[in-house]
Design a protein around this motif. Structure first.
Motif, PDB file in Angstrom:
ATOM      1  N   GLY A 121     -15.881  11.713  24.629  1.00 35.84           N
ATOM      2  CA  GLY A 121     -15.532  10.327  24.364  1.00 35.84           C
ATOM      3  C   GLY A 121     -14.614  10.136  23.172  1.00 35.84           C
ATOM      4  N   ALA A 122     -14.728   8.968  22.547  1.00 34.00           N
ATOM      5  CA  ALA A 122     -13.809   8.586  21.476  1.00 34.00           C
ATOM      6  C   ALA A 122     -14.531   7.698  20.472  1.00 34.00           C
ATOM      7  CB  ALA A 122     -12.592   7.858  22.063  1.00 34.00           C
ATOM      8  N   TYR A 123     -13.877   7.460  19.359  1.00 38.79           N
ATOM      9  CA  TYR A 123     -14.375   6.531  18.358  1.00 38.79           C
ATOM     10  C   TYR A 123     -13.190   5.696  17.864  1.00 38.79           C
ATOM     11  CZ  TYR A 123     -12.419   9.911  15.062  1.00 38.79           C
ATOM     12  OH  TYR A 123     -11.565  10.753  14.391  1.00 38.79           O
ATOM     13  N   GLU A 124     -13.476   4.645  17.110  1.00 41.50           N
ATOM     14  CA  GLU A 124     -12.420   3.694  16.750  1.00 41.50           C
ATOM     15  C   GLU A 124     -11.562   4.150  15.577  1.00 41.50           C
ATOM     16  OE1 GLU A 124     -12.867  -0.809  17.289  1.00 41.50           O
ATOM     17  OE2 GLU A 124     -14.909  -0.116  16.957  1.00 41.50           O
ATOM     18  N   ARG A 125     -10.283   3.831  15.685  1.00 43.22           N
ATOM     19  CA  ARG A 125      -9.370   4.032  14.576  1.00 43.22           C
ATOM     20  C   ARG A 125      -9.478   2.833  13.627  1.00 43.22           C
ATOM     21  NH1 ARG A 125      -4.622   4.000  17.143  1.00 43.22           N
ATOM     22  NH2 ARG A 125      -4.038   6.204  17.040  1.00 43.22           N
ATOM     23  N   GLN A 126      -9.680   3.115  12.354  1.00 49.65           N
ATOM     24  CA  GLN A 126      -9.769   2.063  11.353  1.00 49.65           C
ATOM     25  C   GLN A 126      -8.619   2.196  10.358  1.00 49.65           C
ATOM     26  OE1 GLN A 126     -11.818  -0.555  11.270  1.00 49.65           O
ATOM     27  NE2 GLN A 126     -12.867   0.116  13.132  1.00 49.65           N
ATOM     28  N   LEU A 127      -7.878   1.120  10.151  1.00 47.13           N
ATOM     29  CA  LEU A 127      -6.831   1.062   9.136  1.00 47.13           C
ATOM     30  C   LEU A 127      -7.342   0.156   8.024  1.00 47.13           C
ATOM     31  CD1 LEU A 127      -3.672   0.661  11.409  1.00 47.13           C
ATOM     32  CD2 LEU A 127      -4.798   2.763  10.632  1.00 47.13           C
ATOM     33  N   PRO A 128      -7.517   0.689   6.808  1.00 49.31           N
ATOM     34  CA  PRO A 128      -8.142  -0.096   5.737  1.00 49.31           C
ATOM     35  C   PRO A 128      -7.262  -1.244   5.260  1.00 49.31           C
ATOM     36  CG  PRO A 128      -7.334   1.997   4.896  1.00 49.31           C
ATOM     37  CD  PRO A 128      -7.176   2.050   6.391  1.00 49.31           C
ATOM     38  N   PHE A 129      -7.906  -2.203   4.616  1.00 54.20           N
ATOM     39  CA  PHE A 129      -7.228  -3.342   4.001  1.00 54.20           C
ATOM     40  C   PHE A 129      -8.147  -3.860   2.896  1.00 54.20           C
ATOM     41  CE2 PHE A 129      -9.546  -4.598   7.782  1.00 54.20           C
ATOM     42  CZ  PHE A 129     -10.394  -5.591   7.313  1.00 54.20           C
ATOM     43  N   PRO A 130      -7.644  -4.614   1.942  1.00 53.84           N
ATOM     44  CA  PRO A 130      -8.499  -5.125   0.878  1.00 53.84           C
ATOM     45  C   PRO A 130      -9.654  -5.950   1.434  1.00 53.84           C
ATOM     46  CG  PRO A 130      -6.195  -5.419   0.291  1.00 53.84           C
ATOM     47  CD  PRO A 130      -6.212  -4.952   1.719  1.00 53.84           C
ATOM     48  N   GLY A 131     -10.864  -5.599   1.039  1.00 48.36           N
ATOM     49  CA  GLY A 131     -12.042  -6.332   1.475  1.00 48.36           C
ATOM     50  C   GLY A 131     -12.718  -5.779   2.709  1.00 48.36           C
ATOM     51  N   TRP A 132     -12.228  -4.657   3.246  1.00 46.62           N
ATOM     52  CA  TRP A 132     -12.803  -4.167   4.498  1.00 46.62           C
ATOM     53  C   TRP A 132     -14.195  -3.560   4.318  1.00 46.62           C
ATOM     54  CZ3 TRP A 132     -12.186   1.124   6.988  1.00 46.62           C
ATOM     55  CH2 TRP A 132     -12.046   2.134   6.031  1.00 46.62           C
ATOM     56  N   THR A 133     -14.625  -3.383   3.064  1.00 43.72           N
ATOM     57  CA  THR A 133     -15.971  -2.852   2.813  1.00 43.72           C
ATOM     58  C   THR A 133     -17.019  -3.950   2.651  1.00 43.72           C
ATOM     59  OG1 THR A 133     -15.514  -2.756   0.430  1.00 43.72           O
ATOM     60  CG2 THR A 133     -15.049  -0.773   1.717  1.00 43.72           C
ATOM     61  N   LEU A 134     -16.614  -5.214   2.761  1.00 42.62           N
ATOM     62  CA  LEU A 134     -17.570  -6.312   2.625  1.00 42.62           C
ATOM     63  C   LEU A 134     -18.591  -6.316   3.762  1.00 42.62           C
ATOM     64  CD1 LEU A 134     -15.326  -9.368   1.611  1.00 42.62           C
ATOM     65  CD2 LEU A 134     -17.251  -8.457   0.282  1.00 42.62           C
ATOM     66  N   PRO A 135     -19.837  -6.667   3.467  1.00 42.12           N
ATOM     67  CA  PRO A 135     -20.796  -6.898   4.559  1.00 42.12           C
ATOM     68  C   PRO A 135     -20.263  -7.977   5.503  1.00 42.12           C
ATOM     69  CG  PRO A 135     -21.933  -6.797   2.446  1.00 42.12           C
ATOM     70  CD  PRO A 135     -20.459  -6.811   2.127  1.00 42.12           C
ATOM     71  N   GLY A 136     -20.470  -7.758   6.790  1.00 45.55           N
ATOM     72  CA  GLY A 136     -19.947  -8.680   7.796  1.00 45.55           C
ATOM     73  C   GLY A 136     -18.662  -8.196   8.427  1.00 45.55           C
ATOM     74  N   ALA A 267     -14.627  -8.527  13.268  1.00 47.05           N
ATOM     75  CA  ALA A 267     -14.695  -7.344  14.117  1.00 47.05           C
ATOM     76  C   ALA A 267     -13.283  -6.777  14.229  1.00 47.05           C
ATOM     77  CB  ALA A 267     -15.248  -7.693  15.494  1.00 47.05           C
ATOM     78  N   VAL A 268     -13.068  -5.563  13.716  1.00 49.78           N
ATOM     79  CA  VAL A 268     -11.709  -5.052  13.594  1.00 49.78           C
ATOM     80  C   VAL A 268     -11.634  -3.602  14.061  1.00 49.78           C
ATOM     81  CG1 VAL A 268     -12.097  -4.393  11.176  1.00 49.78           C
ATOM     82  CG2 VAL A 268      -9.761  -4.744  11.997  1.00 49.78           C
ATOM     83  N   GLY A 269     -10.558  -3.264  14.764  1.00 53.02           N
ATOM     84  CA  GLY A 269     -10.314  -1.896  15.206  1.00 53.02           C
ATOM     85  C   GLY A 269      -8.907  -1.765  15.744  1.00 53.02           C
ATOM     86  N   HIS A 270      -8.333  -0.593  15.583  1.00 55.80           N
ATOM     87  CA  HIS A 270      -6.951  -0.359  16.018  1.00 55.80           C
ATOM     88  C   HIS A 270      -6.900   0.747  17.066  1.00 55.80           C
ATOM     89  CE1 HIS A 270      -6.305  -2.579  12.251  1.00 55.80           C
ATOM     90  NE2 HIS A 270      -5.164  -2.942  12.774  1.00 55.80           N
TER      91      HIS A 270
END
Length: 517
Positions: A121-136, A267-270
């Motif tokens: 299978g696969a997993y999601e690609r994440q591209l960071p941005f300011p605040g992406w570590t916040l809960p939610g 909800a974010v993913g690339h």
């Protein structure tokens, strides 16, 4: 010694299930090892029986075919082994030996097989941005997994962002379940599909699916913003709003176009990256896709470059469940022919091959249309954490490149520890490689997931005998789960960790760049 199966399948998603059922139908003994508690993979993740969902099929496509395969799991020729994390595959004479960490007690398990099919299978690609570590802030696929398996929403007002067709499916599912989705923020533009009109015309079902998702967004009042990205998330205890900015064709933010959208979840993913740890550990060759993602190179029968090892599904290129099922069935036919000389049905093979070519062409068009632009790193200020496990910022990575001469992800890792945490670079690997100015290169790891050191200590030096204390698995005795309990493997983007070990755990420390998934 461990009893030998004809075929060991790693992964019980669409590709793995299709291959296992087809191979068993051709007379092969099959063992399926899966990290999840129930079969189905990410695509067919659904609620546990204890939640008593009235209509678990409501959030799924192809439910009838899936449940049909589940019923065929318990045939006597298929041993289904849930919660088995395969951490390496090695040669044992003329056979393959699969080492796994099994269950919450992290028991060591061995399976021997004449052939191996990797359907990881696969997993999601994440591209960071300011605040992406916040809960939610959650992965797009993670939000869908929460809904499918837990019947819970990540929030009441959810912005869905990133790139790729998964966003539309996630937004539609969340809205149908009662969430308010004010916007779907797509960094690419759907006009990219127009470059391959013939491919689109040969895939009317895909076009219909896209139209269905689009009409659902209109019905729920969700706005689709193409060529936009979430470039920052804001909040104190959890995310409270996001900044959405228009992008140029290279994904660079355009000045003066930023706006804020209030929300309590993002909800974010690339897109998706194939999970290739086991395959690259074996030395299987890879090839690049149109978005430069490394995937396994396979022949017409889904055989990899390593004799005796086949692959199917997202590890060969992200293309969806239909393509994964097609590849799984093609692989099963080829394996049965290779092991026992079972003749292949020429008409069936030709039909499956044509279907694979059509679906793979659409997958390539999709990858090209949603390929991340090189300018996305302009979202990052120097204080933005890129590696969340080790808290390595973009500024530290840039310093490693500009002042210390780091040329690739491995060099950055050695200088900054980026990628040395629990996820082993699965979350940050693509971002680190991009900041280092290096192309994505498949990683080759000795271990595909953390392993208790006691298991390594029990391994014999020649690797031939069964180590003391290791559980052997008789493929003919294990039974499949009941169809009503079927679900999935771990959430996208989550490392297959061996948690709760009594004693130390060995974590793979090879270069962080995944490919992968």
């Amino acid at each position: 010694m461990t009893a030998t199966a004809d075929l060991a399948v790693v992964g019980a998603g669409p590709a793995g299930l299709a291959a296992a059922v087809r191979a068993a139908g051709l007379g092969l003994s099959v063992t399926v090892l899966d990290a999840g508690e129930r079969p189905g993979g990410q695509f067919h993740r659904h609620p546990a029986p204890g939640l008593r969902a009235a209509r678990p099929q409501a959030l799924h496509h192809g439910w009838r075919h899936f449940t049909g395969r589940l019923r065929r799991l318990d045939t006597g020729r298929i041993a289904y082994l849930p919660r088995h994390h395969v951490w390496t595959v090695v040669r044992a004479g003329a056979r393959w030996r699969l080492h796994a960490v099994a269950g919450p007690d992290e028991t060591a398990a061995l399976v021997d097989a004449k052939a191996v099919l990797l359907a990881t299978g696969a997993y999601e690609r994440q591209l960071p941005f300011p605040g992406w570590t916040l809960p939610g802030v959650v992965a797009a696929g993670g939000a869908q997994a929460m809904l499918k398996s837990g019947l819970v929403l990540p929030g009441r007002r959810v912005v869905v962002a990133g790139s790729g067709p998964l966003l539309l499916a996630v937004a539609g599912s969340l809205a149908a379940a009662g969430a308010r989705v004010p916007a779907v923020v797509e960094a690419a533009g759907y006009t990219g599909y127009a470059r391959t009109p013939a491919t689109l015309l040969r895939s009317p079902a895909k076009l219909a699916e896209g139209a269905l998702h689009g009409s659902g967004l209109l019905r729920h009042g969700t706005r689709l913003l193409t060529r936009h990205a979430v470039t920052a998330a804001h909040g104190t205890g959890r995310v409270e709003a996001v900044t959405v900015t228009r992008l140029d064709r290279h994904w660079r933010p355009l000045p003066g176009t930023a706006r804020r959208i209030p929300c309590d979840a993002l909800a974010v993913g690339h897109g998706l990256l194939p999970q290739l740890d086991l395959a690259t550990g074996l030395g299987c060759a890879t090839r690049p896709t149109p978005d430069d993602t490394p995937v396994l190179a396979v022949d017409t029968g889904q055989a990899t470059s390593v004799s005796g090892v086949w692959a199917a599904g997202e590890s060969c290129g992200v293309g969806g469940a239909d393509l994964a099922v097609t590849e799984g069935e093609l692989a099963a036919d080829a394996i049965a022919h290779a092991l026992h000389g079972i003749p292949r049905d020429a008409r069936r093979t030709a039909a499956l091959t044509r279907r694979r070519a059509r679906l793979r062409a659409f997958a390539d068009a999709m990858a090209a249309a949603h390929r991340p632009g090189a300018g996305w790193a302009d979202w990052l200020d120097d204080t933005t954490e890129v590696c969340r496990c080790e808290e390595v910022t973009a500024g530290r990575i840039r310093t490693a490149v500009t002042e210390y001469g780091a040329l690739d992800a491995r060099s950055v890792k050695l200088l900054t520890r980026a990628g040395m945490g629990w996820c082993q670079g699965r979350m940050c690997g693509p971002a680190v490689a991009h900041l280092a100015g290096a192309p994505p290169i498949p990683d080759r790891r000795p271990l595909s997931c953390p392993v208790p050191l006691r298991h390594l200590a029990e391994l014999p030096e020649d690797g031939a005998a069964t180590p003391p204390g290791i559980t052997t698995v008789e493929p003919a005795t294990a039974t499949a789960a009941e169809p009503a309990t079927a679900s999935a493997a771990e959430p996208a983007g989550v490392t297959a960790t061996a948690a709760g070990s009594a004693g130390a755990t060995a974590t793979p420390t090879a270069p962080t760049e995944e490919p992968g998934t």
